[in-house]
Design an enzyme around this catalytic site. Structure first.
Site, PDB file in Angstrom:
ATOM      1  N   GLU A 270       0.832  -1.199   0.000  1.00  0.00           N
ATOM      2  CA  GLU A 270       0.000   0.000   0.000  1.00  0.00           C
ATOM      3  C   GLU A 270       0.870   1.254   0.000  1.00  0.00           C
ATOM      4  O   GLU A 270       1.931   1.291   0.631  1.00  0.00           O
ATOM      5  CB  GLU A 270      -0.909   0.005   1.236  1.00  0.00           C
ATOM      6  N   GLU A 397     -10.394   5.939   2.141  1.00  0.00           N
ATOM      7  CA  GLU A 397     -10.881   5.179   3.291  1.00  0.00           C
ATOM      8  C   GLU A 397     -10.903   6.086   4.507  1.00  0.00           C
ATOM      9  O   GLU A 397     -10.007   6.909   4.707  1.00  0.00           O
ATOM     10  CB  GLU A 397      -9.992   3.969   3.566  1.00  0.00           C
TER      11      GLU A 397
END
Length: 551
Positions: A270, A397
């Site tokens: 990520e 997110e």
């Protein structure tokens, strides 16, 4: 009925829409969905403001009840001063000394002896550490080694003629790290002490990968591709400084390179930017007080990386806070603040990130900006990602730390909905993946999905300049609900504080239970009667149906 089915790691999506609102009175844990939803895949997802009013969009007339309850609780159990002498019972010198010894031992692992130290304008200390002494080389399989030479870049990623400008705040000091060193943001005692434990510092909290999105608080607005073999991904990500409203919440925008069976062996790589400041509600006069976040200590958006090979359980960490990622660049400090950031109706700023698998050695490399290599994740860190990825995901997110109560006001992206477009809504553009031939190619079959489109939404498209792109984000709780949300919180906070401060513990414990029950009923009444679309229990397709919890 829309459905997401994971069969052998391959996602199948039935392109219909799902409109629902229900109460599940038999569910063991009654969980609130934030709004009636209207979800559809493809390249566009919009919200219906008339049919999907979330709890964050209504003011309830129940506030007078809160005021009455507040006055009654105050008269029954007047608050006492905390300086009664009992506070010393909570101070245990032996335990505090042991904790501080653990903190210092952890800092010794993370902070390496610098050749030079640079003070950033935001207060960060950037240590220039010899590249062969960075934390990665504490790993048993890397001890005694040095960083590898740059690999072959993917075809189609030629950065010739593109000028790179350092977009990190610390670079404004005018100083730089010498050749042969890498910049590492120094971790302080305060950084570690902000974590829930010394052991958990720098790592995400382990949690089940598969679960309904209404129960874990993690909310997404993402675009994704799956069902093929992927050897990397690239995107330009719009950078903002969103408001993060509560403790233990964050707002991030990133890319995920994912593989595994979506169980305990989930592998992810990520990278993106993250904001994680939080505020605490103090009193009706001073409602918001900005304090330090767990990981960084301020509200700047920061460039970050993360990896795990076991679904965030025992492996992986942020940035360089464990042995894993090998940095090769002396100009980029992972974890440092990004500057400048975008402004509403003003200048727009984005960062370009590329992650790809070196076809020769199998390591996963990271590029920040045109042709600027940051470093690599050695292939031995992973199980499934030693071969290839099976899903690539882009998007935002947030964490809603109180999923049973009023929705958080933490913003995603710019804090504005996707429909506002360029200069107002946040975006991802020029989305690409890397194929088996080590070539960058346009996405095929991009799907978009938002867990709670009344709070954060997403809509995508394709054009000749941006290729595959999408706008995404939102304000979370809308402004019209602030009074109701604070009323719920302040009533409960005041009543419980008064009860705990009382000396007659046996009687007050019973009263505390009654207060908790009444507060829960008030929340349920507020959400169920005036929320227009609240439900307890039930379920619907969400990003967690993909088998990935994110974060």
């Amino acid at each position: 009925m829309g459905s997401l089915e994971l069969v052998g790691g391959v996602l199948e999506w039935t392109e219909t829409q799902n409109n629902w609102c229900n109460f599940d009175h038999h569910h063991q844990h009654r969980r609130r969905q934030q709004q009636c939803t209207n979800i559809q895949t493809g390249t566009k997802q919009t919200r219906n403001s008339s049919n999907m009013a979330p709890s964050c969009c209504k003011i309830s007339p129940i506030i007078p009840i809160f005021v009455f309850f507040l006055s009654v609780s105050s008269s029954i159990c007047p608050a006492r001063s905390s300086s009664s002498g009992n506070s010393s019972q909570n101070f245990r010198p032996g335990e505090e000394l042991e904790k501080m010894n653990m903190v210092r031992a952890r800092l010794k692992q993370i902070n390496k002896a610098p050749v030079k130290t640079i003070r950033s304008p935001d207060g960060d200390l950037i240590d220039c550490v010899a590249s062969h002494q960075q934390p990665a080389f504490d790993h048993p399989q890397l001890k005694g080694q040095k960083p590898l030479d740059p690999p072959e870049r993917p075809k189609g990623s030629d950065a010739t003629g593109q000028e790179w400008e350092n977009s990190q705040l610390w670079s404004l000091s005018g100083e730089s790290c010498p050749e042969g060193t890498i910049p590492i943001r120094r971790t302080s005692e305060k950084d570690v002490l902000r974590a829930s434990s010394v052991q958990s510092f720098g790592r995400k909290i382990p949690r089940p990968v598969r679960r309904d999105s209404s129960s874990n608080g993690h909310e997404h607005a993402v675009g994704y591709v799956s069902g093929d073999q992927y050897y990397g991904a690239k995107a330009s990500i719009n950078v903002w400084a969103p408001v993060v409203a509560n403790q233990n919440e964050f707002s991030l925008s990133q890319m995920w390179v994912i593989s595994g069976t979506f169980g305990d062996d989930l592998n992810t790589i990520e990278a993106g930017w993250q904001a994680c400041n939080f505020c605490s509600y103090l009193s009706p006069i001073n409602l918001v007080s900005w304090v330090s976040p767990e990981l960084y200590g301020d509200n700047y958006p920061r460039f970050f990386t993360y990896w795990t090979s076991d679904a965030y359980q025992a492996t992986g960490c942020y940035n360089l806070l464990c042995s894993g990622f090998v940095q090769t660049n002396n100009q980029i400090a992972i974890g440092a603040a990004i500057s400048p950031t975008s402004s509403y109706n003003g200048g727009q700023f984005d960062i370009s990130l590329l992650i790809w698998k070196d076809p020769k050695h199998g390591n996963w490399w990271l590029e920040f900006g045109p042709g600027v290599l940051v470093g690599y994740w050695p292939s031995f860190l992973f199980t499934h990602l030693r071969d290839q990825a099976t899903m690539v995901q882009f998007g935002g997110e947030t964490v809603n730390s109180n999923p049973l109560g009023p929705h958080t006001m933490t913003q995603m992206g710019s804090g504005h909905f996707s429909g506002e477009g360029f200069g107002k809504a946040s975006y991802f553009r020029n989305l690409q993946v890397v194929d088996l031939d080590n070539s960058l190619i346009p996405l095929s079959g991009l799907r978009v999905l938002a867990d709670h489109p009344n709070c954060y939404d997403i809509q995508g498209g394709i054009n000749g300049v941006w290729g595959n792109y999408f706008y995404y984000g939102g304000p979370g709780q809308n402004e019209s609900a602030v009074d109701a949300s604070l009323g719920l919180f302040l009533v409960f906070h005041h009543a419980t504080s008064a009860i705990i401060g009382s000396a007659i513990y046996a009687e007050k414990l019973i009263l505390l239970v009654r207060v908790c029950v009444l507060a829960q009923l008030l929340v349920m009444l507020h959400l169920g009667v005036y929320g227009e679309g609240m439900s307890f229990g039930g379920g619907r397709p969400s990003i967690h149906s993909l088998g990935y919890s994110g974060g």
